[in-house]
Design an enzyme around this catalytic site. Structure first.
Site, PDB file in Angstrom:
ATOM      1  N   CYS A 112     -12.855   0.902  10.904  1.00 49.72           N
ATOM      2  CA  CYS A 112     -13.497   1.925  11.762  1.00 49.72           C
ATOM      3  C   CYS A 112     -14.344   1.295  12.861  1.00 49.72           C
ATOM      4  O   CYS A 112     -14.712   1.961  13.826  1.00 49.72           O
ATOM      5  CB  CYS A 112     -14.340   2.860  10.912  1.00 49.72           C
ATOM      6  SG  CYS A 112     -13.339   3.762   9.721  1.00 49.72           S
ATOM      7  N   HIS A 252     -19.047   6.812  15.450  1.00 49.75           N
ATOM      8  CA  HIS A 252     -17.789   6.926  14.718  1.00 49.75           C
ATOM      9  C   HIS A 252     -17.774   8.269  13.993  1.00 49.75           C
ATOM     10  O   HIS A 252     -18.780   8.685  13.418  1.00 49.75           O
ATOM     11  CB  HIS A 252     -17.696   5.759  13.734  1.00 49.75           C
ATOM     12  CG  HIS A 252     -16.570   5.872  12.777  1.00 49.75           C
ATOM     13  ND1 HIS A 252     -15.284   6.103  13.189  1.00 49.75           N
ATOM     14  CD2 HIS A 252     -16.534   5.802  11.415  1.00 49.75           C
ATOM     15  CE1 HIS A 252     -14.495   6.164  12.129  1.00 49.75           C
ATOM     16  NE2 HIS A 252     -15.232   5.988  11.040  1.00 49.75           N
ATOM     17  N   ASN A 282     -11.193  11.736  10.804  1.00 55.45           N
ATOM     18  CA  ASN A 282     -11.540  10.331  11.040  1.00 55.45           C
ATOM     19  C   ASN A 282     -10.263   9.561  11.408  1.00 55.45           C
ATOM     20  O   ASN A 282      -9.426   9.299  10.550  1.00 55.45           O
ATOM     21  CB  ASN A 282     -12.182   9.762   9.764  1.00 55.45           C
ATOM     22  CG  ASN A 282     -12.578   8.298   9.914  1.00 55.45           C
ATOM     23  OD1 ASN A 282     -12.235   7.640  10.891  1.00 55.45           O
ATOM     24  ND2 ASN A 282     -13.295   7.783   8.926  1.00 55.45           N
TER      25      ASN A 282
HETATM   26  N1  COA Z   1     -12.339  19.131  -2.208  1.00 59.39           N
HETATM   27  C1  COA Z   1     -13.073  19.799  -3.103  1.00 59.39           C
HETATM   28  N2  COA Z   1     -13.960  19.215  -3.912  1.00 59.39           N
HETATM   29  C2  COA Z   1     -14.095  17.891  -3.822  1.00 59.39           C
HETATM   30  C3  COA Z   1     -13.360  17.114  -2.892  1.00 59.39           C
HETATM   31  C4  COA Z   1     -12.454  17.798  -2.082  1.00 59.39           C
HETATM   32  N3  COA Z   1     -11.695  17.170  -1.161  1.00 59.39           N
HETATM   33  N4  COA Z   1     -13.733  15.829  -3.010  1.00 59.39           N
HETATM   34  C5  COA Z   1     -14.654  15.780  -3.980  1.00 59.39           C
HETATM   35  N5  COA Z   1     -14.879  17.019  -4.469  1.00 59.39           N
HETATM   36  C6  COA Z   1     -15.793  17.423  -5.507  1.00 59.39           C
HETATM   37  C7  COA Z   1     -16.192  16.303  -6.456  1.00 59.39           C
HETATM   38  O1  COA Z   1     -15.246  16.132  -7.471  1.00 59.39           O
HETATM   39  C8  COA Z   1     -17.520  16.797  -6.965  1.00 59.39           C
HETATM   40  O2  COA Z   1     -17.288  17.750  -7.973  1.00 59.39           O
HETATM   41  P1  COA Z   1     -18.256  17.822  -9.265  1.00 59.39           P
HETATM   42  O3  COA Z   1     -19.613  18.116  -8.710  1.00 59.39           O
HETATM   43  O4  COA Z   1     -17.649  18.928 -10.071  1.00 59.39           O
HETATM   44  O5  COA Z   1     -18.169  16.480  -9.905  1.00 59.39           O
HETATM   45  C9  COA Z   1     -18.124  17.513  -5.765  1.00 59.39           C
HETATM   46  O6  COA Z   1     -17.018  17.846  -4.918  1.00 59.39           O
HETATM   47  C10 COA Z   1     -19.110  16.688  -5.004  1.00 59.39           C
HETATM   48  O7  COA Z   1     -18.549  15.394  -4.858  1.00 59.39           O
HETATM   49  P2  COA Z   1     -19.251  14.270  -4.058  1.00 59.39           P
HETATM   50  O8  COA Z   1     -18.478  13.003  -4.254  1.00 59.39           O
HETATM   51  O9  COA Z   1     -20.734  14.282  -4.398  1.00 59.39           O
HETATM   52  O10 COA Z   1     -19.063  14.798  -2.587  1.00 59.39           O
HETATM   53  P3  COA Z   1     -19.750  14.246  -1.309  1.00 59.39           P
HETATM   54  O11 COA Z   1     -20.630  15.270  -0.757  1.00 59.39           O
HETATM   55  O12 COA Z   1     -20.271  12.855  -1.501  1.00 59.39           O
HETATM   56  O13 COA Z   1     -18.480  14.145  -0.331  1.00 59.39           O
HETATM   57  C11 COA Z   1     -17.106  12.496   0.690  1.00 59.39           C
HETATM   58  C12 COA Z   1     -17.441  13.224  -0.608  1.00 59.39           C
HETATM   59  C13 COA Z   1     -15.974  11.515   0.383  1.00 59.39           C
HETATM   60  C14 COA Z   1     -16.638  13.528   1.715  1.00 59.39           C
HETATM   61  C15 COA Z   1     -18.371  11.774   1.222  1.00 59.39           C
HETATM   62  O14 COA Z   1     -18.928  10.996   0.211  1.00 59.39           O
HETATM   63  C16 COA Z   1     -18.114  10.927   2.412  1.00 59.39           C
HETATM   64  O15 COA Z   1     -17.819  11.429   3.487  1.00 59.39           O
HETATM   65  N6  COA Z   1     -18.269   9.594   2.279  1.00 59.39           N
HETATM   66  C17 COA Z   1     -18.009   8.688   3.371  1.00 59.39           C
HETATM   67  C18 COA Z   1     -16.555   8.375   3.406  1.00 59.39           C
HETATM   68  C19 COA Z   1     -16.107   7.818   4.704  1.00 59.39           C
HETATM   69  O16 COA Z   1     -16.615   8.140   5.735  1.00 59.39           O
HETATM   70  N7  COA Z   1     -15.086   6.965   4.657  1.00 59.39           N
HETATM   71  C20 COA Z   1     -14.507   6.423   5.827  1.00 59.39           C
HETATM   72  C21 COA Z   1     -15.115   5.151   6.177  1.00 59.39           C
HETATM   73  S1  COA Z   1     -15.901   5.092   7.695  1.00 59.39           S
END
Ligand code: COA
Length: 329
Positions: A112, A252, A282
């Site tokens: 990224c 980004h 993204n």
């Molecule tokens: N749809 C629905 N529910 C989802 C889901 C999806 N696509 N992905 C995860 N969940 C659920 C989880 O299982 C969890 O359920 P639970 O509470 O029953 O265990 C709940 O949603 C919350 O999960 P969590 O992991 O805390 O979500 P989050 O708010 O951290 O969001 C990301 C997850 C991946 C979107 C977030 O962590 C993120 O954006 N991280 C950065 C990733 C990134 O930018 N990567 C690219 C590199 S630059």
């Protein structure tokens, strides 16, 4: 001598994949994706369309907008982690497609942060005085490494490309400074394990789904905010500026909550933060040059404006680049 951006362009594939369509093959919802990530849709390539195809469209548009011929380009740098092939480079394919017969060309791998690393490299080449026109492109075909059974990743990414032409600034404007960083201890938190020399493609790697991108979302989330805001704040300070001096912040586009928290930590007013993740998701190395070109097309940037770019990605890699805009040169 400073390098300046004199042309911007972007390209995204025609095909759109909405959140509602994703709901049909993975356990997620439009509501969850919009509220947790800020994405409504992403563009995805058709079968057979690759990073070089999107980059070629960008390259042609960059040349046309700048009004120069392909023969005038000295170097083509393409930031990507989804090249058409391990070798030759995507940049070599693009060099041939646009008939830039005087250019040497190479790919740069920084996920990224790929566009920022490439922009920094191109800017230093310009500053050396040896080269006149450098084409810098950020492109990723993320759907080629997405596991559509993994709801933590497949909802986030999209396909797209953007780029710029760099040349020597005739004034004191242009790229004012940069801070770029790497911390390889983050490798385990965001990667594609197989397909390289460590785990060459095999039946096993395919069965274990190791050719897809995997991430520790929570860790990446925290690091991205902290690292992008730290380097952005430091870079502004080094240039005698603060968040309120920034005319446009183009971070980004990984997650809307990451973008907003980073802008806030840097003290940049909300209306100065560029957000287009809702339309594209993204696109990895594509996000910043796509957003930059959209900002230019919407007249959100004027000559003399301070434009701050910042990225975070796999590696970990991250950084910020500060520009005093000078497109007319
Ligand atoms: N749809 C629905 N529910 C989802 C889901 C999806 N696509 N992905 C995860 N969940 C659920 C989880 O299982 C969890 O359920 P639970 O509470 O029953 O265990 C709940 O949603 C919350 O999960 P969590 O992991 O805390 O979500 P989050 O708010 O951290 O969001 C990301 C997850 C991946 C979107 C977030 O962590 C993120 O954006 N991280 C950065 C990733 C990134 O930018 N990567 C690219 C590199 S630059």
């Amino acid at each position: 001598m400073k390098a300046t951006i004199t042309s911007t362009a972007h390209y995204v594939p025609e095909k759109v994949l909405t959140n509602s369509e994703l709901e049909k093959f993975v356990d997620t919802s439009d509501e969850w994706i919009q509220s947790r990530v800020g994405i409504k849709q992403r563009h995805v390539v058709n079968e057979g369309e690759a990073s070089s195809d999107m980059s070629t469209e960008v390259a042609k548009s960059l040349l046309q907008k700048r009004g120069i011929s392909p023969n005038e380009i000295d170097v083509i740098i393409i930031g990507t982690v989804t090249p058409d092939h391990p070798t030759p480079s995507t940049a070599a394919i693009v060099q041939n497609n646009i008939k830039a017969k005087n250019a040497w060309a190479f790919d740069l791998s920084a996920a990224c942060s790929g566009f920022l690393y490439s922009l920094e490299t191109g800017a230093r080449f310009i500053e050396s005085g040896k080269y006149k026109y450098i084409m810098v492109i950020g492109v990723d075909t993320m759907t080629s490494i997405l596991d559509f059974k993994d709801r933590e990743t497949c909802i986030i990414f999209g396909d797209g490309a953007g780029g710029v032409i760099l040349e020597a600034s005739k004034s004191n404007s242009g790229i004012l400074g940069s801070i770029l960083k790497t911390d390889g201890s983050g490798a385990e938190s965001l990667n594609v394990l197989a397909g390289g020399s460590k785990f060459p493609a095999s039946i096993d790697t395919i069965n274990q789904r190791q050719h897809y991108i995997k991430q520790d979302g929570k860790k990446v989330f925290k690091f991205a905010i902290r690292k992008m805001s730290d380097v952005s704040t430091q870079l502004l300070k080094e240039n005698g500026l603060s968040g309120t001096d920034v005319d446009l912040f183009i971070p980004h586009q990984a997650n809307k909550r990451i973008i907003e928290a980073t802008g806030e930590r840097c003290g940049i007013p909300k209306d100065k933060v560029m957000i287009n993740i809702d339309k594209y998701g993204n696109t990895t190395a594509g996000t910043i040059p796509i957003a930059l070109n959209e900002a230019v097309e919407k007249n959100l940037i004027s000559d003399g404006d301070y434009v701050l770019l910042s990225a975070f990605g796999s590696g970990f890699t991250w950084g910020s680049i500060l520009i005093k805009w000078n497109s007319k040169n």
